[in-house]
Scaffold this motif. Structure first.
Motif, short mmCIF file in Angstrom:
data_model
loop_
_atom_site.label_atom_id
_atom_site.label_comp_id
_atom_site.label_asym_id
_atom_site.label_seq_id
_atom_site.Cartn_x
_atom_site.Cartn_y
_atom_site.Cartn_z
N GLY A 1 0.72 -1.15 0.03
CA GLY A 1 -0.09 0.06 0.05
C GLY A 1 0.85 1.24 0.15
O GLY A 1 0.38 2.45 -0.08
N GLN A 2 2.18 1.23 -0.09
CA GLN A 2 2.86 2.44 0.03
C GLN A 2 3.32 2.87 -1.43
O GLN A 2 3.02 2.11 -2.34
CB GLN A 2 4.21 2.00 0.66
N GLN A 3 3.76 4.03 -1.61
CA GLN A 3 4.31 4.42 -3.02
C GLN A 3 5.54 3.49 -2.95
O GLN A 3 6.33 3.43 -2.17
CB GLN A 3 4.73 5.87 -2.74
N LEU A 4 5.84 3.17 -4.23
CA LEU A 4 6.50 2.10 -4.88
C LEU A 4 7.78 2.71 -5.78
O LEU A 4 7.35 3.61 -6.61
CB LEU A 4 6.04 0.85 -5.20
N THR A 5 9.05 2.05 -5.84
CA THR A 5 9.81 2.40 -6.82
C THR A 5 9.38 1.44 -7.87
O THR A 5 8.65 0.72 -7.87
CB THR A 5 11.21 2.17 -6.58
N GLU A 6 10.10 1.60 -9.30
CA GLU A 6 9.74 0.60 -10.25
C GLU A 6 10.04 -0.57 -10.10
O GLU A 6 9.73 -1.74 -10.63
CB GLU A 6 10.63 1.00 -11.42
N SER A 7 11.25 -1.03 -8.91
CA SER A 7 11.51 -2.23 -8.69
C SER A 7 10.66 -3.03 -7.28
O SER A 7 10.97 -3.79 -6.71
CB SER A 7 13.02 -2.23 -8.01
N ASP A 8 9.56 -2.11 -7.12
CA ASP A 8 8.42 -2.40 -6.13
C ASP A 8 8.98 -2.46 -4.45
O ASP A 8 8.57 -3.29 -3.73
CB ASP A 8 7.89 -4.08 -6.37
N ILE A 9 9.71 -1.31 -4.61
CA ILE A 9 10.31 -1.45 -3.40
C ILE A 9 9.61 0.02 -2.84
O ILE A 9 9.42 0.91 -3.45
CB ILE A 9 12.06 -1.11 -3.05
N PRO A 10 9.11 0.22 -1.57
CA PRO A 10 8.44 1.18 -0.90
C PRO A 10 9.41 2.57 -1.08
O PRO A 10 10.73 2.41 -0.91
CB PRO A 10 8.38 0.81 0.59
N VAL A 11 8.97 3.63 -1.67
CA VAL A 11 9.84 4.90 -1.67
C VAL A 11 10.57 4.98 -0.36
O VAL A 11 11.51 5.58 -0.34
CB VAL A 11 9.08 5.94 -2.49
N LEU A 12 9.72 5.06 0.47
CA LEU A 12 10.17 5.26 2.12
C LEU A 12 11.43 4.60 2.17
O LEU A 12 12.43 5.22 2.73
CB LEU A 12 8.99 5.06 2.81
N VAL A 13 11.55 3.39 1.96
CA VAL A 13 12.58 2.45 2.27
C VAL A 13 13.80 2.67 1.32
O VAL A 13 14.89 2.98 1.76
CB VAL A 13 12.30 0.90 2.02
N ASP A 14 13.42 3.08 0.15
CA ASP A 14 14.69 3.63 -0.95
C ASP A 14 15.31 4.76 -0.50
O ASP A 14 16.13 4.97 -0.56
CB ASP A 14 13.94 3.71 -2.37
N ARG A 15 14.54 5.94 -0.25
CA ARG A 15 14.83 6.96 0.39
C ARG A 15 15.90 6.90 1.49
O ARG A 15 16.85 7.48 1.55
CB ARG A 15 13.71 8.15 0.77
N CYS A 16 15.35 6.25 2.63
CA CYS A 16 16.16 6.05 3.89
C CYS A 16 17.49 5.26 3.39
O CYS A 16 18.57 5.76 4.13
CB CYS A 16 15.48 5.33 4.93
N ILE A 17 17.59 4.12 2.71
CA ILE A 17 18.65 3.38 2.41
C ILE A 17 19.71 4.25 1.58
O ILE A 17 20.87 4.32 1.81
CB ILE A 17 18.27 2.23 1.53
N ASP A 18 19.27 5.01 0.56
CA ASP A 18 19.85 5.91 -0.28
C ASP A 18 20.64 7.06 0.77
O ASP A 18 21.85 7.18 0.68
CB ASP A 18 19.10 6.46 -1.28
N TYR A 19 19.92 7.60 1.51
CA TYR A 19 20.61 8.45 2.39
C TYR A 19 21.56 8.13 3.47
O TYR A 19 22.84 8.58 3.61
CB TYR A 19 19.79 9.25 3.14
N ILE A 20 21.46 6.99 3.70
CA ILE A 20 22.44 6.09 4.91
C ILE A 20 23.62 5.86 4.00
O ILE A 20 24.78 6.01 4.44
CB ILE A 20 21.83 5.10 5.64
N THR A 21 23.29 5.29 2.68
CA THR A 21 24.35 5.11 2.09
C THR A 21 25.18 5.80 1.66
O THR A 21 26.38 6.07 1.55
CB THR A 21 24.02 4.18 0.79
#
Length: 811
Positions: A333-353
């Protein structure tokens, strides 16, 4: 009478051929009035000639009979069993005196009359409205009306005994049909009809099945034949809108749209097939031009939807925005990336990386609770438009936000089958355990599976730098075990599952080790830049600014672009083209090139190649330019004709050797025989040789067009190959072909084998990346200048305390 083929002729009202008048208009034709009662009486008999005479004299086939049960002559003929009469009326029901009172030419464009669709029954309706309905309408605000849908007109009467309707809605005037959720208003089921006159009609019933029949009948009556595929969906909203998209952005055309949950289906004028936009996976959703244009951006296309009428368009905007947002607390139910990953998760992982991978105790330390709560709420509301910025957001707050998201998510990432994951830890044989995890992974929903892989990939990268962040596999497992399984931490098995997943990440998730190594090298490049003191304060995570040229290197062709960590060469290319309002056409193979002025070479970047790592490695003599790849069409034609992914043949070869720190040539170019396959390039002294003199692994090669002039290449069709060894040392090799076609064939084969046959995107459609707000402090200054001499570069970065040149040389 019937014609020879057995079909009744249609009557067409046209002036006699001998009639000619320069000032004649269709509206000038007049016919004596014909009583509807006469036609209704004639169709119940077998006198077809009488019916033909009445229709020819102007009787309306779709007139109201006065009988609510059998409201039209067609219905009366059917009731009387006069099949010949009914067939004649059906054939001529759309024959009418030509009219010119259509408001504009678009009326003809999107309505084609269908076969007769009839429906009748009682509905409850409100008075028509000119404003959206935001409040709940009570039952008392509805009036019970007998409604009849017949021959493209919805008429409503005081009761089924009345012959004169209280009002009518013509199907050609309907622009939108909306199905409301149950109990939105005083009746269980309600629907809304929007018309071209910017009026809204609200209808309701307590019988959901009967409402479905009404909705289906109305939709079939007003939706164009070319968009009938939309009717197969259980839509919430259906109608027509103006749009711009594809290669035609000059003029808006009319398309048909249907919204179903988080998917927007569309039938465009220039396409026969139905297209789907997955709203939760949009890269951008924004309003432009004072809320008159809704922009939907996907990876490979951009759609501009325009509103002709404020009333129905405002409803479309609200519905699409809601469908594109977060719905519920599940992963899907979350906003998703093209790879079916929640954008929220993608944003946090990208920032920490980008900003926190070397932070000591990352994920073990807790951030501020209030900041974590507000950040999680903002990301849950609209992660797509959220940008995490260093300075504004602390690493530990972001890390804590990610942990809390997984702890609170509905069902958890392992779903209700989490006990099976915990039980897998008891398997002693490692091979058997890995297989068990693979089976459990396969059974997860697609979004959960993609999210778990992204998270474990991130944790794998974190532990690879444990000498800096002090977070090894065991420490990460202690933190994320209770988080992912949403337990109190007393069950050690939860931590053991996470530890197993990280330790066996490559096997369980079937990871390409070459891609993983490339990812780790990218991370190392970012870490080196941070260690070198590059000024990243208050810049968006993972974004750098570089100068990119359009077509050639000159000042008026330069563009300063923010480069996210995930940006590909294709995305950068279309970012530049969009800024300059350049519309791509078929067979326009626009590409991004890496140009090395010192070596007099250039390399077209593969469309999926990440730009950020390349920027880190570029020297002062290199820059990026976007231009057309004039060889791509011929290369694709060549590859399409190939049967095998190999090539062999003669080329002229030259090498340089490093002797005591001096680079010296070994002589002129010599003829050599080469064999290129999916894994290596081999050099033989001659065709009959059995043992290669040299062999290069394909994965370690980069191929550049061109050769330095001072090497005096024997032909102008040459390329330079750069090989990289295990010590990251680079060495050039030079090749010359006898013809341009031969050189293109070699380059095409190189691209083919290096990218697994994926040379060019299968759908040459426009890509757009989200626009980043320009930082007013930057102006036209490039944070990583890639042009000019060293002195010019030093002048351009005089505002910085650190010397970026030393940084670029060391990375």
């Amino acid at each position: 009478e019937k014609s020879d083929c057995g079909v009744l002729p249609c009557l067409v009202h046209l002036p006699h051929p001998s009639f000619h008048c320069p000032t004649f208009k269709p509206s000038d034709l007049t016919y004596p009035p014909v009583s509807p009662q006469a036609l209704c009486a004639a169709v119940t008999t077998s006198d077809l000639a009488e019916t033909q005479s009445l229709v020819f004299c102007g009787a309306e086939v779709s007139c109201f009979s006065g009988d609510p049960v059998h409201p039209s002559p067609i219905a009366l003929a059917e009731e009387a069993g006069q099949r010949l009469q009914m067939e004649f009326l059906l054939q001529n029901r759309n024959s009418e005196i030509p009219r010119v009172e259509l408001r504009n030419n678009m009326d003809k464009q999107y309505y084609v009359a269908r076969l007769s669709i009839t429906h009748n029954g009682y509905l409850h309706k409100t008075a028509s409205m000119s404003k959206p309905v935001h409040e709940r309408k009570s039952r008392e605000e509805f009036s019970r009306r007998w409604c009849v849908l017949n021959d493209g007109v919805l008429s409503y009467y005081e009761s089924d005994r009345n012959s004169a309707p209280n009002g009518e809605i013509t199907m050609t005037e309907i622009v939108c049909l909306v199905v409301n959720p149950p109990d939105t208003h005083g009746f269980v089921s309600t629907f809304e009809i929007y018309t071209e006159s910017d009026r809204m009609y609200l209808f309701g019933l307590d019988n959901p099945e009967e409402i479905k029949e009404w909705i289906s009948s109305i939709a079939k009556s007003f939706v164009s034949n070319r968009a009938e595929k939309l009717l197969d969906h259980d839509f919430e909203r259906i109608g027509r809108l103006q749009y711009k998209g594809g290669l035609n952005l000059q003029h808006a055309t009319v398309g048909w749209f249907a919204l179903m949950q988080s998917t927007l289906y569309a039938c465009f004028e220039d396409s026969e097939k139905e297209e789907a936009f997955h709203l939760k996976k949009l890269q951008e959703l924004s309003l432009q031009s004072d809320n008159e244009v809704l922009v939907l951006v996907e990876r490979r296309r951009t759609l501009y939807i325009q509103g002709e009428r404020k009333l129905d368009f405002s409803g479309w905007i609200s519905a699409i925005q809601k469908a594109a947002g977060t719905s519920g607390d599940t992963l899907s139910g979350q906003q998703l990336t093209e790879s079916d990953i929640p954008v929220l998760v993608d944003r946090c992982i990208d920032y920490i990386t980008q900003c926190g991978l070397t932070s000591e105790g990352i994920y073990r330390k807790s951030g501020q609770n209030s900041k974590t709560t507000s950040l999680l709420e903002a990301l849950r509301k609209d992660a797509r438009s959220m940008r995490l910025k260093e300075g504004e957001h602390q690493v530990d707050d972001v890390a804590n936000t990610l942990k809390r998201f997984f702890r609170d998510i509905g069902e958890g990432i392992f779903t209700e089958h989490y006990p099976d994951w915990l039980n897998a830890t008891s398997i002693e044989d490692e091979h058997e355990k890995v297989q068990r995890y693979q089976l459990l992974l396969k059974d997860l929903p697609a979004v959960n599976r993609a999210t778990l892989k992204a998270l474990i990939n991130h944790l794998y990268c974190v532990q690879r730098f444990s000498d800096m962040n002090q977070m090894n596999i065991h420490n990460l497992a202690i933190v994320f075990g209770p988080t992912l399984f949403q337990t109190d931490g007393k069950d050690y098995k939860a931590g053991q599952v996470v530890e197993d997943l990280i330790m066996h990440y490559v096997l369980i998730f079937n990871v390409n080790e070459g891609e993983l190594k490339k990812q780790l090298n990218e991370i190392m490049a970012i870490i080196k830049m941070r260690e070198a003191g590059f000024n990243m304060n208050k810049k968006e995570s993972g974004h750098f600014i570089c100068t990119v040229y359009l077509e050639e290197k000159k000042q008026d062709a330069e563009q300063h672009v923010k480069i996210p960590a995930t940006m590909t060469a294709e995305e950068l290319t279309y970012e530049i083209l969009e800024r300059r309002k350049i519309v791509t056409r078929e067979k326009d193979y626009w590409s991004c090139f890496e140009v090395n002025e010192k070596e007099e070479t250039e390399r077209p970047l593969h469309y999926l190649e990440k730009v950020l790592p390349l920027m880190h490695s570029l020297g002062t003599e290199s820059y990026l330019v976007v231009k057309k790849n004039l060889s791509m069409e011929n290369m694709l034609i060549y590859l399409a004709s190939k049967v095998e992914d190999t090539k062999h043949g003669m080329m002229k070869f030259h090498e340089e050797r490093n002797l005591r720190g001096l680079v010296r040539g070994t002589g002129n170019f010599h003829d050599r025989y080469f064999i290129l396959n999916s894994s290596s390039l081999r050099l033989y002294k001659e065709v009959r040789s059995h043992r290669p003199e040299r062999e290069w692994a394909i994965k370690n090669l980069k191929v550049y067009l061109g050769i330095r002039k001072k090497l005096c290449p024997p032909t102008c069709w040459g390329f330079t190959m750069i090989s990289t060894n295990e010590k990251n040392e680079k060495h050039p090799w030079y090749f010359c072909c006898d013809t341009q076609m031969e050189m293109r064939d070699w380059l095409a084969t190189f691209l083919f084998v290096q990218n697994g046959g994926n040379v060019w995107p299968s759908e040459a459609s426009k890509v757009r990346v989200p626009q980043m707000p320009q930082d007013s402090r930057l102006g036209n200054l490039s944070l990583i200048p890639l042009r000019g001499s060293e002195n010019e570069m030093r002048n351009s970065v005089a505002a910085f305390a650190a010397d970026p040149l030393a940084l670029l040389r060391n990375v």
